[in-house]
Design a protein around this motif. Sequence first.
Motif, PDB file in Angstrom:
ATOM      1  N   GLU A  81       0.872  -1.167   0.000  1.00 57.44           N
ATOM      2  CA  GLU A  81       0.000   0.000   0.000  1.00 57.44           C
ATOM      3  C   GLU A  81       0.912   1.222   0.000  1.00 57.44           C
ATOM      4  O   GLU A  81       1.382   1.654   1.045  1.00 57.44           O
ATOM      5  CB  GLU A  81      -0.873  -0.029   1.245  1.00 57.44           C
ATOM      6  CG  GLU A  81      -1.896   1.070   1.286  1.00 57.44           C
ATOM      7  CD  GLU A  81      -2.995   0.849   0.276  1.00 57.44           C
ATOM      8  OE1 GLU A  81      -3.092   1.656  -0.658  1.00 57.44           O
ATOM      9  OE2 GLU A  81      -3.722  -0.137   0.413  1.00 57.44           O
ATOM     10  N   ILE A  82       1.209   1.738  -1.195  1.00 54.80           N
ATOM     11  CA  ILE A  82       2.180   2.832  -1.264  1.00 54.80           C
ATOM     12  C   ILE A  82       1.517   4.196  -1.260  1.00 54.80           C
ATOM     13  O   ILE A  82       2.180   5.210  -1.223  1.00 54.80           O
ATOM     14  CB  ILE A  82       3.087   2.722  -2.502  1.00 54.80           C
ATOM     15  CG1 ILE A  82       2.262   2.869  -3.779  1.00 54.80           C
ATOM     16  CG2 ILE A  82       3.872   1.446  -2.491  1.00 54.80           C
ATOM     17  CD1 ILE A  82       3.111   3.135  -4.976  1.00 54.80           C
ATOM     18  N   ILE A  83       0.214   4.231  -1.344  1.00 56.89           N
ATOM     19  CA  ILE A  83      -0.476   5.503  -1.338  1.00 56.89           C
ATOM     20  C   ILE A  83      -1.025   5.700   0.073  1.00 56.89           C
ATOM     21  O   ILE A  83      -2.030   5.113   0.445  1.00 56.89           O
ATOM     22  CB  ILE A  83      -1.605   5.522  -2.383  1.00 56.89           C
ATOM     23  CG1 ILE A  83      -1.028   5.176  -3.750  1.00 56.89           C
ATOM     24  CG2 ILE A  83      -2.298   6.875  -2.381  1.00 56.89           C
ATOM     25  CD1 ILE A  83      -2.047   4.880  -4.801  1.00 56.89           C
ATOM     26  N   ALA A  94     -11.251  16.105   3.292  1.00 55.69           N
ATOM     27  CA  ALA A  94     -10.601  14.823   3.007  1.00 55.69           C
ATOM     28  C   ALA A  94     -10.707  14.480   1.518  1.00 55.69           C
ATOM     29  O   ALA A  94     -11.698  14.800   0.867  1.00 55.69           O
ATOM     30  CB  ALA A  94     -11.238  13.723   3.836  1.00 55.69           C
ATOM     31  N   LEU A  95      -9.683  13.829   1.016  1.00 56.57           N
ATOM     32  CA  LEU A  95      -9.647  13.397  -0.376  1.00 56.57           C
ATOM     33  C   LEU A  95      -9.960  11.908  -0.456  1.00 56.57           C
ATOM     34  O   LEU A  95      -9.480  11.134   0.376  1.00 56.57           O
ATOM     35  CB  LEU A  95      -8.255  13.652  -0.973  1.00 56.57           C
ATOM     36  CG  LEU A  95      -7.755  15.081  -0.941  1.00 56.57           C
ATOM     37  CD1 LEU A  95      -6.313  15.128  -1.420  1.00 56.57           C
ATOM     38  CD2 LEU A  95      -8.624  15.968  -1.808  1.00 56.57           C
ATOM     39  N   TYR A  96     -10.732  11.533  -1.448  1.00 60.03           N
ATOM     40  CA  TYR A  96     -11.061  10.124  -1.620  1.00 60.03           C
ATOM     41  C   TYR A  96     -10.736   9.699  -3.037  1.00 60.03           C
ATOM     42  O   TYR A  96     -10.923  10.457  -3.979  1.00 60.03           O
ATOM     43  CB  TYR A  96     -12.545   9.871  -1.329  1.00 60.03           C
ATOM     44  CG  TYR A  96     -12.911  10.139   0.105  1.00 60.03           C
ATOM     45  CD1 TYR A  96     -12.607   9.205   1.090  1.00 60.03           C
ATOM     46  CD2 TYR A  96     -13.517  11.321   0.480  1.00 60.03           C
ATOM     47  CE1 TYR A  96     -12.918   9.451   2.411  1.00 60.03           C
ATOM     48  CE2 TYR A  96     -13.835  11.580   1.797  1.00 60.03           C
ATOM     49  CZ  TYR A  96     -13.534  10.640   2.754  1.00 60.03           C
ATOM     50  OH  TYR A  96     -13.839  10.893   4.069  1.00 60.03           O
ATOM     51  N   MET A  97     -10.247   8.470  -3.170  1.00 64.56           N
ATOM     52  CA  MET A  97      -9.953   7.900  -4.481  1.00 64.56           C
ATOM     53  C   MET A  97     -10.674   6.569  -4.591  1.00 64.56           C
ATOM     54  O   MET A  97     -10.627   5.772  -3.656  1.00 64.56           O
ATOM     55  CB  MET A  97      -8.452   7.615  -4.637  1.00 64.56           C
ATOM     56  CG  MET A  97      -7.631   8.785  -5.005  1.00 64.56           C
ATOM     57  SD  MET A  97      -6.000   8.246  -5.521  1.00 64.56           S
ATOM     58  CE  MET A  97      -5.100   8.533  -4.029  1.00 64.56           C
ATOM     59  N   ASP A  98     -11.276   6.341  -5.744  1.00 67.31           N
ATOM     60  CA  ASP A  98     -11.863   5.027  -5.953  1.00 67.31           C
ATOM     61  C   ASP A  98     -10.767   4.066  -6.438  1.00 67.31           C
ATOM     62  O   ASP A  98      -9.624   4.475  -6.666  1.00 67.31           O
ATOM     63  CB  ASP A  98     -13.045   5.086  -6.929  1.00 67.31           C
ATOM     64  CG  ASP A  98     -12.645   5.582  -8.320  1.00 67.31           C
ATOM     65  OD1 ASP A  98     -11.469   5.426  -8.704  1.00 67.31           O
ATOM     66  OD2 ASP A  98     -13.524   6.115  -9.019  1.00 67.31           O
ATOM     67  N   GLN A  99     -11.118   2.811  -6.568  1.00 69.94           N
ATOM     68  CA  GLN A  99     -10.128   1.791  -6.941  1.00 69.94           C
ATOM     69  C   GLN A  99      -9.480   2.075  -8.292  1.00 69.94           C
ATOM     70  O   GLN A  99      -8.283   1.865  -8.462  1.00 69.94           O
ATOM     71  CB  GLN A  99     -10.778   0.399  -6.951  1.00 69.94           C
ATOM     72  CG  GLN A  99     -10.976  -0.194  -5.578  1.00 69.94           C
ATOM     73  CD  GLN A  99      -9.674  -0.343  -4.831  1.00 69.94           C
ATOM     74  OE1 GLN A  99      -9.314   0.507  -4.017  1.00 69.94           O
ATOM     75  NE2 GLN A  99      -8.946  -1.391  -5.095  1.00 69.94           N
ATOM     76  N   GLU A 100     -10.258   2.539  -9.258  1.00 76.34           N
ATOM     77  CA  GLU A 100      -9.698   2.820 -10.582  1.00 76.34           C
ATOM     78  C   GLU A 100      -8.676   3.954 -10.520  1.00 76.34           C
ATOM     79  O   GLU A 100      -7.624   3.902 -11.141  1.00 76.34           O
ATOM     80  CB  GLU A 100     -10.819   3.169 -11.571  1.00 76.34           C
ATOM     81  CG  GLU A 100     -10.338   3.369 -12.991  1.00 76.34           C
ATOM     82  CD  GLU A 100      -9.611   2.167 -13.566  1.00 76.34           C
ATOM     83  OE1 GLU A 100      -8.648   2.379 -14.327  1.00 76.34           O
ATOM     84  OE2 GLU A 100      -9.978   1.017 -13.253  1.00 76.34           O
ATOM     85  N   GLN A 101      -8.970   4.982  -9.727  1.00 75.47           N
ATOM     86  CA  GLN A 101      -8.026   6.087  -9.567  1.00 75.47           C
ATOM     87  C   GLN A 101      -6.756   5.618  -8.873  1.00 75.47           C
ATOM     88  O   GLN A 101      -5.653   6.020  -9.235  1.00 75.47           O
ATOM     89  CB  GLN A 101      -8.674   7.217  -8.761  1.00 75.47           C
ATOM     90  CG  GLN A 101      -9.762   7.941  -9.516  1.00 75.47           C
ATOM     91  CD  GLN A 101     -10.528   8.896  -8.625  1.00 75.47           C
ATOM     92  OE1 GLN A 101     -10.776   8.617  -7.464  1.00 75.47           O
ATOM     93  NE2 GLN A 101     -10.919  10.039  -9.194  1.00 75.47           N
ATOM     94  N   ARG A 102      -6.895   4.748  -7.885  1.00 78.27           N
ATOM     95  CA  ARG A 102      -5.725   4.213  -7.187  1.00 78.27           C
ATOM     96  C   ARG A 102      -4.874   3.369  -8.134  1.00 78.27           C
ATOM     97  O   ARG A 102      -3.650   3.444  -8.114  1.00 78.27           O
ATOM     98  CB  ARG A 102      -6.156   3.387  -5.972  1.00 78.27           C
ATOM     99  CG  ARG A 102      -6.735   4.234  -4.855  1.00 78.27           C
ATOM    100  CD  ARG A 102      -7.249   3.373  -3.732  1.00 78.27           C
ATOM    101  NE  ARG A 102      -6.198   2.864  -2.881  1.00 78.27           N
ATOM    102  CZ  ARG A 102      -5.701   3.495  -1.829  1.00 78.27           C
ATOM    103  NH1 ARG A 102      -6.152   4.679  -1.502  1.00 78.27           N
ATOM    104  NH2 ARG A 102      -4.755   2.949  -1.113  1.00 78.27           N
ATOM    105  N   ARG A 103      -5.524   2.566  -8.980  1.00 82.64           N
ATOM    106  CA  ARG A 103      -4.781   1.752  -9.955  1.00 82.64           C
ATOM    107  C   ARG A 103      -4.032   2.645 -10.940  1.00 82.64           C
ATOM    108  O   ARG A 103      -2.888   2.369 -11.290  1.00 82.64           O
ATOM    109  CB  ARG A 103      -5.721   0.809 -10.695  1.00 82.64           C
ATOM    110  CG  ARG A 103      -5.934  -0.518 -10.007  1.00 82.64           C
ATOM    111  CD  ARG A 103      -6.604  -1.510 -10.938  1.00 82.64           C
ATOM    112  NE  ARG A 103      -8.013  -1.181 -11.142  1.00 82.64           N
ATOM    113  CZ  ARG A 103      -9.003  -1.591 -10.378  1.00 82.64           C
ATOM    114  NH1 ARG A 103      -8.762  -2.364  -9.360  1.00 82.64           N
ATOM    115  NH2 ARG A 103     -10.249  -1.249 -10.643  1.00 82.64           N
ATOM    116  N   SER A 104      -4.673   3.710 -11.385  1.00 82.03           N
ATOM    117  CA  SER A 104      -4.020   4.638 -12.323  1.00 82.03           C
ATOM    118  C   SER A 104      -2.811   5.297 -11.680  1.00 82.03           C
ATOM    119  O   SER A 104      -1.758   5.428 -12.303  1.00 82.03           O
ATOM    120  CB  SER A 104      -5.007   5.716 -12.773  1.00 82.03           C
ATOM    121  OG  SER A 104      -6.068   5.143 -13.475  1.00 82.03           O
TER     122      SER A 104
END
Length: 160
Positions: A81-83, A94-104
Motif C-alpha cells: 500500500e504505497i499511497i 478529506a480526499l477520496y480515491m476510488d479503486q480505478e483512480q488508485r490503480r491509475s
Amino acid sequence: MMMTSEQIENWADELLGEYKDGRRELKHFEPELSEDKKQINSMIGSMTYSIDWMETGRQPDLYRGVDRKNAYRTMQYDEMEIIPDITEQLEREALYMDQEQRRSLLKLFRNFSDREMQCYLMYEAEQLSMQKIADRLGIKKSSVQMYIKRAKEKVLAVAS
C-alpha cells in the motif's frame, strides 16, 4: 532429503559440463536440410546463453544489475500500500480515491524512480520547497529540480 552445499556445487558443475558437452556435439553435427541447420544454430545459441548465465550467475547481456533492480520494484508496488492515507494531516476537506483512480496512480508510480517519487510527493503532496526537500534528502537543490522535472514529464506523458 537436504543437499549439502558441496553436493549442490557438484550438481551444478555436472549440469554445466553436460551443457558444454551438448553444445560441442551440436557444433559438430552436420544436418542435411537448411531448416534443420537453423534449428541447430538456435539450440547452440540457447545453450551458450544458458552456459553464460550459469558461469556468471547473472543474466547475459544486461549491465549494472538492471535486471535485478526493476524486477522486484514492480512486485513491491503491486503488493504494498504505497499511497498513504493522509486525511488526518490535511487541514482541508478529506480526499477520496476510488479503486480505478488508485490503480491509475499506482501505474504512474511504477514509471518513477524511487528518488523521483520521493521528490515529487514531497513537492506536490506535502507542498515543501525544493530547498527543504534537498535538505531532508541530503542532496542538492538542482538534483531535486531535475527529479521533479522528470516526474512531471512522466505525469504529462501518461495524461496525454
